[in-house]
Write a protein that holds these residues in place. Structure first.
Motif, PDB file in Angstrom:
ATOM      1  N   SER A   1       0.815  -1.211   0.000  1.00 42.66           N
ATOM      2  CA  SER A   1       0.000   0.000   0.000  1.00 42.66           C
ATOM      3  C   SER A   1       0.856   1.272   0.000  1.00 42.66           C
ATOM      4  O   SER A   1       0.364   2.336  -0.362  1.00 42.66           O
ATOM      5  N   SER A   2       2.125   1.156   0.392  1.00 44.74           N
ATOM      6  CA  SER A   2       3.061   2.283   0.307  1.00 44.74           C
ATOM      7  C   SER A   2       4.463   1.734   0.455  1.00 44.74           C
ATOM      8  O   SER A   2       4.656   0.545   0.677  1.00 44.74           O
ATOM      9  N   GLY A   3       5.462   2.595   0.328  1.00 46.58           N
ATOM     10  CA  GLY A   3       6.855   2.188   0.466  1.00 46.58           C
ATOM     11  C   GLY A   3       7.383   1.518  -0.784  1.00 46.58           C
ATOM     12  O   GLY A   3       6.738   1.501  -1.830  1.00 46.58           O
ATOM     13  N   SER A   4       8.593   0.969  -0.685  1.00 48.22           N
ATOM     14  CA  SER A   4       9.200   0.290  -1.827  1.00 48.22           C
ATOM     15  C   SER A   4       9.686  -1.086  -1.392  1.00 48.22           C
ATOM     16  O   SER A   4      10.099  -1.280  -0.257  1.00 48.22           O
ATOM     17  N   TRP A   5       9.648  -2.028  -2.310  1.00 42.25           N
ATOM     18  CA  TRP A   5      10.002  -3.397  -1.994  1.00 42.25           C
ATOM     19  C   TRP A   5      10.971  -3.933  -3.026  1.00 42.25           C
ATOM     20  O   TRP A   5      11.127  -3.384  -4.111  1.00 42.25           O
TER      21      TRP A   5
ATOM     22  N   THR B   1      10.859  -1.225   2.497  1.00 40.66           N
ATOM     23  CA  THR B   1      11.249  -0.060   3.291  1.00 40.66           C
ATOM     24  C   THR B   1      10.199   1.018   3.087  1.00 40.66           C
ATOM     25  O   THR B   1       9.616   1.149   2.001  1.00 40.66           O
ATOM     26  N   GLY B   2       9.972   1.789   4.135  1.00 38.30           N
ATOM     27  CA  GLY B   2       9.004   2.872   4.041  1.00 38.30           C
ATOM     28  C   GLY B   2       8.665   3.420   5.411  1.00 38.30           C
ATOM     29  O   GLY B   2       9.299   3.096   6.412  1.00 38.30           O
ATOM     30  N   ALA B   3       7.648   4.267   5.428  1.00 39.70           N
ATOM     31  CA  ALA B   3       7.201   4.918   6.657  1.00 39.70           C
ATOM     32  C   ALA B   3       5.859   4.333   7.090  1.00 39.70           C
ATOM     33  O   ALA B   3       5.051   3.928   6.260  1.00 39.70           O
TER      34      ALA B   3
ATOM     35  N   SER C   1       2.748   5.481   9.684  1.00 39.92           N
ATOM     36  CA  SER C   1       2.230   6.562  10.533  1.00 39.92           C
ATOM     37  C   SER C   1       0.987   6.105  11.287  1.00 39.92           C
ATOM     38  O   SER C   1       0.423   5.048  11.009  1.00 39.92           O
ATOM     39  N   ILE C   2       0.561   6.944  12.203  1.00 40.37           N
ATOM     40  CA  ILE C   2      -0.625   6.634  13.011  1.00 40.37           C
ATOM     41  C   ILE C   2      -1.898   6.659  12.164  1.00 40.37           C
ATOM     42  O   ILE C   2      -2.864   5.974  12.455  1.00 40.37           O
ATOM     43  N   THR C   3      -1.896   7.410  11.091  1.00 40.77           N
ATOM     44  CA  THR C   3      -3.106   7.566  10.280  1.00 40.77           C
ATOM     45  C   THR C   3      -3.225   6.543   9.153  1.00 40.77           C
ATOM     46  O   THR C   3      -4.284   6.412   8.567  1.00 40.77           O
ATOM     47  N   ARG C   4      -2.145   5.846   8.827  1.00 41.03           N
ATOM     48  CA  ARG C   4      -2.212   4.901   7.709  1.00 41.03           C
ATOM     49  C   ARG C   4      -1.484   3.614   8.043  1.00 41.03           C
ATOM     50  O   ARG C   4      -0.296   3.616   8.311  1.00 41.03           O
ATOM     51  N   ARG C   5      -2.204   2.505   8.019  1.00 37.86           N
ATOM     52  CA  ARG C   5      -1.549   1.205   8.178  1.00 37.86           C
ATOM     53  C   ARG C   5      -1.014   0.791   6.814  1.00 37.86           C
ATOM     54  O   ARG C   5      -1.551   1.157   5.771  1.00 37.86           O
ATOM     55  N   VAL C   6       0.054   0.028   6.822  1.00 38.70           N
ATOM     56  CA  VAL C   6       0.678  -0.448   5.595  1.00 38.70           C
ATOM     57  C   VAL C   6       0.378  -1.927   5.456  1.00 38.70           C
ATOM     58  O   VAL C   6       0.522  -2.696   6.410  1.00 38.70           O
ATOM     59  N   THR C   7      -0.067  -2.332   4.256  1.00 42.62           N
ATOM     60  CA  THR C   7      -0.395  -3.730   4.001  1.00 42.62           C
ATOM     61  C   THR C   7       0.445  -4.245   2.843  1.00 42.62           C
ATOM     62  O   THR C   7       0.477  -3.632   1.773  1.00 42.62           O
ATOM     63  N   LEU C   8       1.129  -5.342   3.062  1.00 41.23           N
ATOM     64  CA  LEU C   8       1.890  -6.037   2.023  1.00 41.23           C
ATOM     65  C   LEU C   8       1.242  -7.391   1.804  1.00 41.23           C
ATOM     66  O   LEU C   8       0.965  -8.115   2.762  1.00 41.23           O
ATOM     67  N   THR C   9       1.004  -7.745   0.553  1.00 38.35           N
ATOM     68  CA  THR C   9       0.386  -9.022   0.218  1.00 38.35           C
ATOM     69  C   THR C   9       1.175  -9.664  -0.920  1.00 38.35           C
ATOM     70  O   THR C   9       1.563  -8.974  -1.863  1.00 38.35           O
TER      71      THR C   9
END
Length: 158
Positions: free
Chosen positions: A83-87, A97-99, A101-109
């Motif tokens: 959903s964000s960052g780079s892989w 790698t990425g950030a 924050s409290i407002t956005r969870r990051v999901t990797l699938t």
């Protein structure tokens, strides 16, 4: 010049005699988790892995994930979504790698297929290491059992 430090006279409102613990204002990936489905696949089945990063505190700007893929499963090319960052994928090591924050969870699938040559009950364990960028490293592990034996409990009714 006397003054009252704690109105209860016992250290805090809990009356333990101790000062209240300081508030931790750093971010944390403690609530992050990893899932896999199905949990009891057949040989040759596709497995869907999901890693969810959550942070209830301030921004963690330098998060790094390292996930060494199991030997008896194959990564499905082009299946990774973040959903964000780079892989990246180097041999059998997935990195992100990425950030967070409290407002956005990051999901990797991503998807992996199991070996169709597995004939005995076999566990496939997948471990991801979460480095929050501020000195803490967490482990998130999931497992599936190929050719598992289903066990059913008896149904008792009154």
């Amino acid at each position: 010049n006397a003054r009252i430090l704690w109105g209860t006279g016992r250290g805090s409102y809990q009356r333990t005699g101790l000062a209240p613990a300081p508030i931790d204002n750093s971010g944390s990936l403690d609530a992050s988790y990893k899932l896999v489905s199905p949990a009891q696949p057949q040989p040759g089945a596709a497995l869907t892995y999901t890693l969810v990063l959550t942070n209830p505190g301030p921004l963690l700007s330098a998060v790094r994930i390292t996930d060494t893929l199991p030997l008896n499963a194959n990564f499905v090319a082009g299946s990774l979504t973040a959903s964000s960052g780079s892989w990246g994928l180097n041999a059998n090591v997935l990195t992100w790698t990425g950030a967070v924050s409290i407002t956005r969870r990051v999901t990797l699938t991503y998807l992996m297929t199991t070996s169709s040559g597995i004939t005995q009950p076999t566990a496939i364990v997948n471990t991801a290491w979460l480095n929050d960028g501020i000195g803490r490293v967490l482990e998130r592990r999931v497992a599936v059992i190929i050719n598992s034996l289903n066990t059913y409990l008896p149904l008792v009714r009154k």
